[in-house]
Design a protein around this motif. Structure first.
Motif, mmCIF file in Angstrom:
data_model
loop_
_atom_site.group_PDB
_atom_site.id
_atom_site.type_symbol
_atom_site.label_atom_id
_atom_site.label_comp_id
_atom_site.label_asym_id
_atom_site.label_seq_id
_atom_site.Cartn_x
_atom_site.Cartn_y
_atom_site.Cartn_z
ATOM 1 N N GLY A 249 0.839 -1.195 -0.055
ATOM 2 C CA GLY A 249 0.027 -0.143 -0.088
ATOM 3 C C GLY A 249 0.916 1.250 -0.055
ATOM 4 O O GLY A 249 0.607 2.095 -0.868
ATOM 5 N N HIS A 250 2.024 1.444 0.946
ATOM 6 C CA HIS A 250 2.534 2.578 1.119
ATOM 7 C C HIS A 250 3.438 2.639 -0.280
ATOM 8 O O HIS A 250 3.930 3.843 -0.587
ATOM 9 N N SER A 251 3.917 1.499 -0.712
ATOM 10 C CA SER A 251 4.952 1.785 -1.975
ATOM 11 C C SER A 251 4.065 2.331 -3.161
ATOM 12 O O SER A 251 4.614 3.192 -3.811
ATOM 13 N N VAL A 252 2.882 2.132 -3.114
ATOM 14 C CA VAL A 252 2.215 2.630 -4.545
ATOM 15 C C VAL A 252 1.942 4.248 -4.397
ATOM 16 O O VAL A 252 2.144 4.868 -5.185
ATOM 17 N N ALA A 274 -3.293 9.818 11.325
ATOM 18 C CA ALA A 274 -3.747 9.795 12.747
ATOM 19 C C ALA A 274 -5.052 9.018 12.899
ATOM 20 O O ALA A 274 -5.214 8.059 13.970
ATOM 21 N N ALA A 275 -5.877 9.263 12.016
ATOM 22 C CA ALA A 275 -7.211 8.267 11.910
ATOM 23 C C ALA A 275 -6.969 6.945 11.862
ATOM 24 O O ALA A 275 -7.646 6.145 12.369
ATOM 25 N N THR A 276 -6.195 6.578 10.782
ATOM 26 C CA THR A 276 -5.703 5.117 10.709
ATOM 27 C C THR A 276 -5.219 4.334 12.111
ATOM 28 O O THR A 276 -5.505 3.340 12.320
ATOM 29 N N ILE A 277 -4.579 5.319 12.856
ATOM 30 C CA ILE A 277 -4.022 4.831 14.185
ATOM 31 C C ILE A 277 -5.162 4.414 15.104
ATOM 32 O O ILE A 277 -5.181 3.645 16.001
ATOM 33 N N VAL A 278 -6.033 5.349 15.045
ATOM 34 C CA VAL A 278 -7.187 5.348 16.120
ATOM 35 C C VAL A 278 -8.083 4.065 15.570
ATOM 36 O O VAL A 278 -8.330 3.315 16.279
ATOM 37 N N VAL A 279 -8.262 3.724 14.298
ATOM 38 C CA VAL A 279 -9.016 2.673 13.846
ATOM 39 C C VAL A 279 -8.271 1.449 14.099
ATOM 40 O O VAL A 279 -8.493 0.489 14.708
ATOM 41 N N ALA A 295 -6.826 -6.412 3.767
ATOM 42 C CA ALA A 295 -7.118 -5.368 3.115
ATOM 43 C C ALA A 295 -6.948 -3.952 3.917
ATOM 44 O O ALA A 295 -6.652 -2.871 3.351
ATOM 45 N N MET A 296 -7.093 -4.073 5.127
ATOM 46 C CA MET A 296 -6.861 -3.093 6.113
ATOM 47 C C MET A 296 -5.422 -2.505 5.965
ATOM 48 O O MET A 296 -5.235 -1.287 5.837
ATOM 49 N N ALA A 297 -4.499 -3.218 5.893
ATOM 50 C CA ALA A 297 -3.065 -3.199 6.019
ATOM 51 C C ALA A 297 -2.921 -2.374 4.619
ATOM 52 O O ALA A 297 -2.123 -1.306 4.540
ATOM 53 N N VAL A 298 -3.283 -2.879 3.501
ATOM 54 C CA VAL A 298 -3.054 -2.205 2.344
ATOM 55 C C VAL A 298 -3.708 -0.830 2.041
ATOM 56 O O VAL A 298 -2.857 0.158 1.706
ATOM 57 N N PHE A 300 -4.633 1.242 4.723
ATOM 58 C CA PHE A 300 -3.800 2.144 5.239
ATOM 59 C C PHE A 300 -2.756 2.455 5.005
ATOM 60 O O PHE A 300 -2.165 3.488 5.167
ATOM 61 N N GLY A 301 -2.029 1.512 4.188
ATOM 62 C CA GLY A 301 -0.480 1.739 3.955
ATOM 63 C C GLY A 301 -0.725 2.669 2.688
ATOM 64 O O GLY A 301 0.194 3.500 2.589
ATOM 65 N N LEU A 302 -1.843 2.932 1.897
ATOM 66 C CA LEU A 302 -1.857 3.649 0.861
ATOM 67 C C LEU A 302 -1.982 4.987 1.697
ATOM 68 O O LEU A 302 -1.221 6.262 0.888
ATOM 69 N N VAL A 303 -2.681 5.416 2.559
ATOM 70 C CA VAL A 303 -2.510 6.632 3.200
ATOM 71 C C VAL A 303 -1.379 6.982 3.892
ATOM 72 O O VAL A 303 -0.737 8.233 3.743
ATOM 73 N N HIS A 304 -0.519 6.153 4.468
ATOM 74 C CA HIS A 304 0.826 6.319 5.029
ATOM 75 C C HIS A 304 1.966 6.570 3.911
ATOM 76 O O HIS A 304 2.902 7.444 4.082
ATOM 77 N N GLY A 305 1.898 5.968 2.611
ATOM 78 C CA GLY A 305 2.628 6.265 1.615
ATOM 79 C C GLY A 305 2.675 7.862 1.254
ATOM 80 O O GLY A 305 3.419 8.284 0.809
ATOM 81 N N LEU A 306 1.235 8.194 1.270
ATOM 82 C CA LEU A 306 1.118 9.550 0.844
ATOM 83 C C LEU A 306 2.001 10.707 1.744
ATOM 84 O O LEU A 306 2.660 11.839 1.647
#
Length: 430
Positions: A249-252, A274-279, A295-298, A300-306
Motif C-alpha cells: 500500500g505505502h509503496s504505491v 492519525a485516523a488510521t491509528i485510531v482505527v 485489506a486493512m493493511a493495504v 491504510f498503507g496507501l494513506v501512510h505512503g502519501l
C-alpha cells in the motif's frame, strides 16, 4: 540597456513605495529570488525563480502587469538580460552559459520568471569548485536578496531531500564561492536508504501503526473477540501478510506521490494517518476487520505512503535517478520495518505463549494508549486543539521494545516458576 534617468526614477519609486507602506511590507515579506543548483557532470543546472515585480525595476520596463503575455513580448530581451547577469568561473576562467529556458509561474503581479540555465565548466577544470556570478535584479534593487540552494548532487549524496542553503547574495555582494563535497561511494543511494530508515525510526505515528498491526497478527478471532494464539508458523505467516500488505500500500502511493501523479494536502494526509491509528487501536482491543486484515493493511498503507512521499522530492532528477531514489528510499523504509518486526515480534510471541492473560492486558493497554495518542494527533493536526503532552510520545517510543522484552522475560520467568512448583503426577501403582 537601461536609461540612467529611468533607473533613478524607478529606484526612487521603489524606495517611496516601501516607505509608504511599512505595515504591508512587515506583513508580507519582500519577494526574493530563489536559485536551486542541480549538479551534473561537468557543470550545473541553475533554476531561478525571479519575482517579476522586482525584475521590472532592473530591466526598466513593466513586466508584472500582464504575465501571461510576457514571454511573447519580452522573452528575447529577458534571455539576453540573464546571459549578461548570470555566470560562473573557476580560477578566473569563465564557464559557458547556455540560453535559458524561460517560463512564467503565476498570472498576477506576484508572478515569477522561471529560468532554467545550464552552466558548463571549461574542459579540464574542476566543476565542483567555482564562483557563481550573479547580479540580476541586485544591480538595481539593493534590498533584494537571492537565496542559493543546493538541490541535487547525486555523486555526493544530496538528492530528493530538502535543498541545502549554500549562501545568500545581496548588494554589493554579487558572487558566491561554492565548494561541493567530494563524490563518495554509494552517492545518493546510501543517503536515501538512510533517509528511509530515519523516516520510520523518527516517525512515531508510523511506528505505532506498525506495532498495532503486528500486535494482533498472531491471534485467532472467535465470536468477535481476540482469543487463543495461532500456531507458531501460522502466526509468523500472519505477521508477514499484514506487513507485506502495508508495504504494498505505502509503496504505491509513495511512488505516485513522489512522481507528482497524486498530490494531497499534507495537513489532511497527516490527519488521515492519525485516523488510521485510531482505527488500528480499536481493532487491537476488539477485532473490526477479523477477515479483512490484509485489506486493512493495504488500505491504510496507501494513506501512510502519501505521508512518506512528502519526504521524497524528485524535482531536478532525471527519470533514471528518480527511479533509483524511489527504490532506495523505499528500501530504507522496508529495512527499518523488518528490523522492528525482528526485534519486537519474538518478544510478543514469548509473552503470548508463556502468559496469555498478560498478553491480553498488554494488547488492551497498548491499544488504549495508542488510541488516546492518535486522538490527540487528530485534534492537533486538524487544528481543533493543541496537545502539549504529545511531545512526550517521541521520547517514549524507543522504550517500547524495551518494555515488550521486559514483559517477555517476566513471562518466561513466571511460567518457568509455575512449572517448577506444579504438582508432579504420582507414578502408576505407587
Amino acid at each position: 540597456m537601461v536609461a540612467p534617468v529611468s533607473k533613478h526614477l524607478r529606484r526612487w519609486s521603489l524606495a517611496a513605495a516601501l516607505l509608504a507602506a511599512p505595515a504591508t511590507a512587515a506583513a508580507h515579506p519582500l519577494p526574493e529570488t530563489r536559485a536551486w543548483i542541480d549538479v551534473m557532470p561537468g557543470g550545473v543546472h541553475l533554476l531561478l525563480h525571479i519575482p517579476l515585480n522586482r525584475l521590472e525595476f532592473a530591466v526598466g520596463r513593466p513586466l508584472a502587469d500582464h504575465p501571461t503575455q510576457l514571454l511573447a513580448r519580452d522573452g528575447e530581451m529577458l534571455t539576453r538580460y540573464l546571459l549578461q547577469h548570470v555566470g560562473a568561473r573557476t580560477a578566473n576562467v569563465g564557464w559557458l552559459v547556455e540560453r535559458p529556458v524561460l517560463s512564467v509561474l503565476g498570472t498576477d503581479r506576484r508572478a515569477e520568471l522561471v529560468a532554467d540555465l545550464t552552466l558548463r565548466a571549461p574542459v579540464g577544470m574542476d566543476a565542483r569548485r567555482f564562483t557563481l556570478l550573479y547580479d540580476a535584479v541586485l544591480h538595481e534593487v539593493r534590498t533584494h536578496r537571492v537565496e542559493v540552494m543546493l538541490r541535487n548532487d547525486w555523486a555526493a549524496g544530496q538528492a530528493a531531500q530538502p535543498p541545502r542553503l549554500l549562501g545568500e547574495l545581496r548588494a554589493p555582494m554579487h558572487q558566491l564561492d561554492i565548494a561541493l563535497p567530494a563524490p563518495r561511494v554509494g552517492g545518493a543511494i546510501g543517503s536515501l536508504v538512510a533517509a528511509g530508515t530515519r523516516h520510520i525510526a523518527d516517525g512515531s505515528d508510523h511506528l505505532l501503526f506498525l506495532l498495532l498491526l503486528i500486535l494482533v497478527a498472531p491471534l485467532r478471532v472467535r465470536a468477535q473477540r481476540w482469543r487463543e494464539a495461532l500456531p507458531l508458523r501460522e502466526a509468523w505467516r500472519g505477521v508477514v501478510r499484514v506487513v507485506t500488505g502495508f508495504t504494498v500500500g505505502h509503496s504505491v502511493t509513495l511512488a505516485l506521490g513522489s512522481l507528482g501523479v497524486v498530490h494531497a494536502p499534507s495537513t489532511w494526509v497527516e490527519v488521515a494517518v492519525a485516523a488510521t491509528i485510531v482505527v488500528a487501536a480499536v481493532h487491537a482491543i476488539r477485532p473490526l476487520f477479523a477477515r479483512a486484515e490484509l485489506a486493512m493493511a493495504v488500505g491504510f498503507g496507501l494513506v501512510h505512503g502519501l505521508a512518506f512521499a512528502a519526504s521524497l522530492d524528485g524535482a531536478g532528477l532525471s527519470a533514471w535517478q528518480q527511479a533509483q531514489a524511489l527504490l532506495a528510499f523505499n528500501g530504507g523504509i522496508e529495512l527499518m520495518q523488518v528490523a522492528i518486526v525482528a526485534v519486537v515480534m519474538p518478544a510478543l510471541i514469548v509473552v503470548l505463549r508463556r502468559a496469555p492473560a498478560a498478553y491480553a492486558h498488554l494488547r488492551v493497554g497498548l491499544g488504549a494508549a495508542s488510541g488516546a495518542v492518535a486522538v490527540g494527533w487528530l485534534a492537533d493536526r486538524s487544528g481543533l486543539a493543541t496537545v502539549p503532552a504529545l511531545a512526550v510520545v517521541d521520547t517514549l517510543m524507543p522504550w517500547i521494545p524495551v518494555a515488550v522484552w521486559s514483559a517477555a522475560l517476566l513471562s518466561w520467568a513466571y511460567a518457568s516458576c509455575n512449572l517448577r512448583h506444579a504438582p508432579r503426577p504420582h507414578p502408576a501403582g505407587s
